[in-house]
Scaffold this active site. Structure first.
Site, short mmCIF file in Angstrom:
data_model
loop_
_atom_site.label_atom_id
_atom_site.label_comp_id
_atom_site.label_asym_id
_atom_site.label_seq_id
_atom_site.Cartn_x
_atom_site.Cartn_y
_atom_site.Cartn_z
N CYS A 166 36.23 51.48 38.45
CA CYS A 166 36.02 50.03 38.54
C CYS A 166 36.77 49.24 37.46
O CYS A 166 36.81 48.01 37.52
CB CYS A 166 34.54 49.71 38.42
N HIS A 305 30.47 42.09 34.64
CA HIS A 305 30.72 43.16 35.61
C HIS A 305 29.68 43.08 36.72
O HIS A 305 30.03 43.14 37.90
CB HIS A 305 30.68 44.52 34.91
N GLU A 316 24.34 45.92 30.84
CA GLU A 316 25.27 44.85 30.51
C GLU A 316 24.58 43.74 29.72
O GLU A 316 25.17 43.18 28.78
CB GLU A 316 25.93 44.28 31.76
N LYS A 338 30.45 39.20 42.04
CA LYS A 338 30.31 40.31 43.00
C LYS A 338 29.24 40.02 44.04
O LYS A 338 29.23 40.63 45.11
CB LYS A 338 30.01 41.62 42.27
N HIS A 343 31.75 44.57 45.50
CA HIS A 343 32.39 45.34 44.43
C HIS A 343 33.70 45.90 44.98
O HIS A 343 33.70 46.84 45.78
CB HIS A 343 31.47 46.47 43.97
N PHE A 402 32.56 53.90 36.19
CA PHE A 402 32.18 55.30 36.16
C PHE A 402 33.19 56.05 35.29
O PHE A 402 34.38 55.75 35.29
CB PHE A 402 32.20 55.90 37.57
#
Length: 416
Positions: A166, A305, A316, A338, A343, A402
């Protein structure tokens, strides 16, 4: 051009996502909190239990020859679509041979040419064919899009592909910024693309159990970042490109400067492959502030994010508090777009930075759509359901991936 310190500015934008075609469409929908998420309706070779997705509406136009279209994967097609828009927006054309040799491409993707690979598996294992299609390798390789961008643009400097899940396109933009800043190239096409609505990748995401449950009342509102009733992320496809140039060249040719990249922070959690570590995320933010030599109190807006996963949104929130301190963190205006474009994985950093650039230009911080039920553990100002008009001299965009890869990019509106 001498090796040294150069300021890096953004002069062109291009994008496509479920919100529409073109950079302007992304910002218009983001500020209206209008969602592009819908029921998944794309046929796959193997049944996929995917309730909702952020799919690009067809058709879109490309100035590519038929043979080129057939050779490259959809992810490369989307890449050139947005890169071409960004180049036209920047007014870059007629570059000299020397300039072309100092023009670079920094591109990100998580899954690369997943359609080409998935089609090959279908041919071999479902249809019983004994050979793959001739250009499968070209379509499937992660740097296929980067190669196409180089050939179409004529840029002859380094063309590099970043694949950090990502954070892929955020890393690509950050590394392009560094390359221009230190004089290794004059300008760059930077960004990323993702198109993974194929049976194999979708079954893999299905197995991971991080996808959102469909909202039974309104499927468009299935992604709810920072909300107490969030249930996971919604997959989206898309691409975004930004033209980066050193300030001297941009001013010399009379370019319209949209914003300046002033900071880039990158870190690794070194903890867990999927579970985020808020201290690693905070470190990326602090590094971007240090790189920019900007006081944390000068930051007005953060494009978070914000994937709408249970663990991710809490992490976050903690990371922003750790980076800015509790009191300052509560004064920030923060949102996740998002919620409306899904995403987009390897394209997410670029798409969200592009929206952030436009937020600064228009003095409007996009709201976080569908944030109706506050989560006490996500207790910062996430601009629930409504955009806010305010001057944004400095803004930050975060991408956390990730693998524990974290990127924070810092923008300044005024170029003095």
């Amino acid at each position: 051009m001498n090796i040294g310190q150069h300021r890096v500015v953004i002069t062109g934008l291009g994008a496509i996502s479920a919100l529409g075609i073109g950079a302007v469409a992304q910002f218009q929908k983001a500020t209206a909190c209008t969602s592009g998420i819908a029921a998944f309706n794309r046929a796959t070779a193997i049944p996929v239990d995917l309730a909702c997705a952020a799919l690009i509406s067809e058709p879109y136009m490309l100035n590519l020859e038929a043979s080129t279209l057939g050779m490259f994967d959809r992810v490369a097609h989307l890449s050139w679509l947005v890169a071409n828009e960004a180049l036209e927006h920047a007014g870059i054309n007629g570059l000299s041979q020397e300039d072309l040799e100092r023009s670079c491409i920094y591109w990100g993707t998580g899954f690369g040419g997943s359609g080409a690979l998935d089609n090959t598996y279908q041919d071999l294992f479902l249809k019983g064919k004994d050979r793959a299609r001739p250009f499968t390798v070209i379509g499937a390789m992660a740097n296929g899009a980067t190669g196409l961008l180089s050939m179409q643009s004529g840029f002859k400097g380094p063309s590099l592909t970043y694949s950090t899940a990502c954070a892929s396109s955020a890393h690509a933009i950050g590394e392009a910024y560094r390359s221009i800043k230190h004089g290794y190239c004059r300008r760059a096409i930077a960004g990323g693309a993702e198109s993974l609505f194929n049976a194999g990748p979708l079954k893999a995401w299905e197995a991971l159990r991080t996808l959102a449950n469909p909202d039974q009342e309104n499927i468009a509102s299935s992604c709810k970042p920072f909300s107490k009733n969030r249930s996971g992320l919604v997959l989206g496809e898309g691409a975004a490109a930004l033209i980066l140039e050193n300030l001297e060249d941009a001013q010399k040719r009379g370019a319209n400067i949209l914003a300046e990249i002033v900071g880039y922070g990158s870190s690794s959690d070194a903890m867990h492959i999927t579970k985020p570590d808020f201290m690693g995320q905070a470190r990326a933010m602090r590094l971007s502030l240090e790189d920019a030599q900007v006081n944390p109190g000068q930051i007005v807006y953060i494009n978070a994010h914000g994937t709408a996963t249970g663990v991710g949104d809490i992490s976050e929130t903690q990371s922003i508090k750790a980076a800015f301190g509790d009191d300052l963190a509560r004064s920030l205006h923060i949102s996740s777009t998002k919620a409306i474009h899904g995403h987009t994985l390897g394209a997410a950093g670029a798409l969200e930075l592009l929206i952030t650039v436009q937020a600064m230009q228009n003095n409007i911080a996009p709201g976080t759509a569908f944030l109706k039920v506050p989560d006490p553990e996500c207790d910062l100002n996430y601009l629930p359901e409504k955009s806010l008009e305010l001057p944004i001299p400095y803004a930050m965009s975060n991408s956390f991936a990730f693998g524990g890869s974290n990127v924070s990019l810092l923008l300044a509106r005024e170029v003095g």
